[in-house]
Design a protein around this motif. Sequence first.
Motif, PDB file in Angstrom:
ATOM      1  N   VAL A   1      46.150  45.991  54.463  1.00 31.59           N
ATOM      2  CA  VAL A   1      45.549  46.151  53.142  1.00 31.59           C
ATOM      3  C   VAL A   1      46.496  46.955  52.264  1.00 31.59           C
ATOM      4  O   VAL A   1      47.038  47.981  52.685  1.00 31.59           O
ATOM      5  CB  VAL A   1      44.179  46.868  53.242  1.00 31.59           C
ATOM      6  CG1 VAL A   1      43.595  47.118  51.855  1.00 31.59           C
ATOM      7  CG2 VAL A   1      43.210  46.054  54.089  1.00 31.59           C
ATOM      8  N   VAL A   2      46.698  46.487  51.026  1.00 32.64           N
ATOM      9  CA  VAL A   2      47.548  47.171  50.058  1.00 32.64           C
ATOM     10  C   VAL A   2      46.652  47.916  49.073  1.00 32.64           C
ATOM     11  O   VAL A   2      45.852  47.300  48.371  1.00 32.64           O
ATOM     12  CB  VAL A   2      48.442  46.177  49.297  1.00 32.64           C
ATOM     13  CG1 VAL A   2      49.206  46.881  48.183  1.00 32.64           C
ATOM     14  CG2 VAL A   2      49.396  45.474  50.257  1.00 32.64           C
TER      15      VAL A   2
ATOM     16  N   LEU B   1      38.275  46.553  52.203  1.00 28.37           N
ATOM     17  CA  LEU B   1      38.573  45.543  51.187  1.00 28.37           C
ATOM     18  C   LEU B   1      37.591  45.688  50.030  1.00 28.37           C
ATOM     19  O   LEU B   1      36.375  45.724  50.236  1.00 28.37           O
ATOM     20  CB  LEU B   1      38.478  44.136  51.774  1.00 28.37           C
ATOM     21  CG  LEU B   1      39.455  43.830  52.906  1.00 28.37           C
ATOM     22  CD1 LEU B   1      39.184  42.454  53.484  1.00 28.37           C
ATOM     23  CD2 LEU B   1      40.891  43.933  52.424  1.00 28.37           C
ATOM     24  N   LEU B   2      38.122  45.756  48.811  1.00 26.97           N
ATOM     25  CA  LEU B   2      37.295  45.971  47.626  1.00 26.97           C
ATOM     26  C   LEU B   2      37.201  44.746  46.729  1.00 26.97           C
ATOM     27  O   LEU B   2      36.320  44.670  45.873  1.00 26.97           O
ATOM     28  CB  LEU B   2      37.855  47.147  46.811  1.00 26.97           C
ATOM     29  CG  LEU B   2      38.006  48.470  47.558  1.00 26.97           C
ATOM     30  CD1 LEU B   2      38.699  49.500  46.677  1.00 26.97           C
ATOM     31  CD2 LEU B   2      36.650  48.959  48.034  1.00 26.97           C
TER      32      LEU B   2
ATOM     33  N   GLY C   1      40.667  46.139  33.981  1.00 23.47           N
ATOM     34  CA  GLY C   1      41.941  46.635  33.475  1.00 23.47           C
ATOM     35  C   GLY C   1      43.128  46.045  34.213  1.00 23.47           C
ATOM     36  O   GLY C   1      44.086  45.559  33.602  1.00 23.47           O
ATOM     37  N   ALA C   2      43.068  46.072  35.534  1.00 23.59           N
ATOM     38  CA  ALA C   2      44.154  45.520  36.345  1.00 23.59           C
ATOM     39  C   ALA C   2      44.238  44.006  36.185  1.00 23.59           C
ATOM     40  O   ALA C   2      45.327  43.433  36.099  1.00 23.59           O
ATOM     41  CB  ALA C   2      43.945  45.891  37.817  1.00 23.59           C
TER      42      ALA C   2
ATOM     43  N   GLN D   1      44.240  47.047  44.638  1.00 23.15           N
ATOM     44  CA  GLN D   1      43.872  45.869  45.421  1.00 23.15           C
ATOM     45  C   GLN D   1      43.795  44.615  44.547  1.00 23.15           C
ATOM     46  O   GLN D   1      44.169  43.526  44.988  1.00 23.15           O
ATOM     47  CB  GLN D   1      42.570  46.111  46.174  1.00 23.15           C
ATOM     48  CG  GLN D   1      42.751  47.111  47.301  1.00 23.15           C
ATOM     49  CD  GLN D   1      41.594  47.110  48.276  1.00 23.15           C
ATOM     50  OE1 GLN D   1      40.747  46.224  48.288  1.00 23.15           O
ATOM     51  NE2 GLN D   1      41.550  48.126  49.124  1.00 23.15           N
ATOM     52  N   THR D   2      43.347  44.759  43.307  1.00 23.90           N
ATOM     53  CA  THR D   2      43.301  43.615  42.392  1.00 23.90           C
ATOM     54  C   THR D   2      44.713  43.119  42.114  1.00 23.90           C
ATOM     55  O   THR D   2      44.970  41.903  42.127  1.00 23.90           O
ATOM     56  CB  THR D   2      42.592  43.995  41.079  1.00 23.90           C
ATOM     57  OG1 THR D   2      41.240  44.365  41.378  1.00 23.90           O
ATOM     58  CG2 THR D   2      42.603  42.851  40.076  1.00 23.90           C
TER      59      THR D   2
END
Length: 127
Positions: free
Chosen positions: A43-44, A115-116, A91-92, A51-52
């Motif tokens: 996961v980044v 995970l989001l 925003g992202a 994450q987005t």
Amino acid sequence: MTRTVITTENAPALAAPLSQGIRKGPVLQVSGQLPLDPDTGEVVGTTVAQQTEQTLRNVTAVLKAGGAGLEDVVMLRVYLTDPAHLAEMNGAYAAAVGEPFPARTTVYMQLPPGLLVEVDALAVLDD
């Protein structure tokens, strides 16, 4: 019309019965992408913005492998784990996708721990 499986090493390969993408004629469907590093599978990021960004990098990689780009996307579906994350994700998302924005649906659901966000895409190419 032939159905073509789209794969790329620039997006994570999931241990699930699905293709990263499928193209049939001018239509390219990208399976739900997660914020995973394609090289490590890890996961980044810990925030929904981080994450987005990674998730959209993975979506873009599959689009590119299928001969498309974000400019060809007509619909993105975003899956979030928490309604409180919507503003940060927006925003992202806006920074990564850019105008003119494709149509979008946002759904709230449970994802595996850590995970989001998950995003899938539907693109239509000029053929």
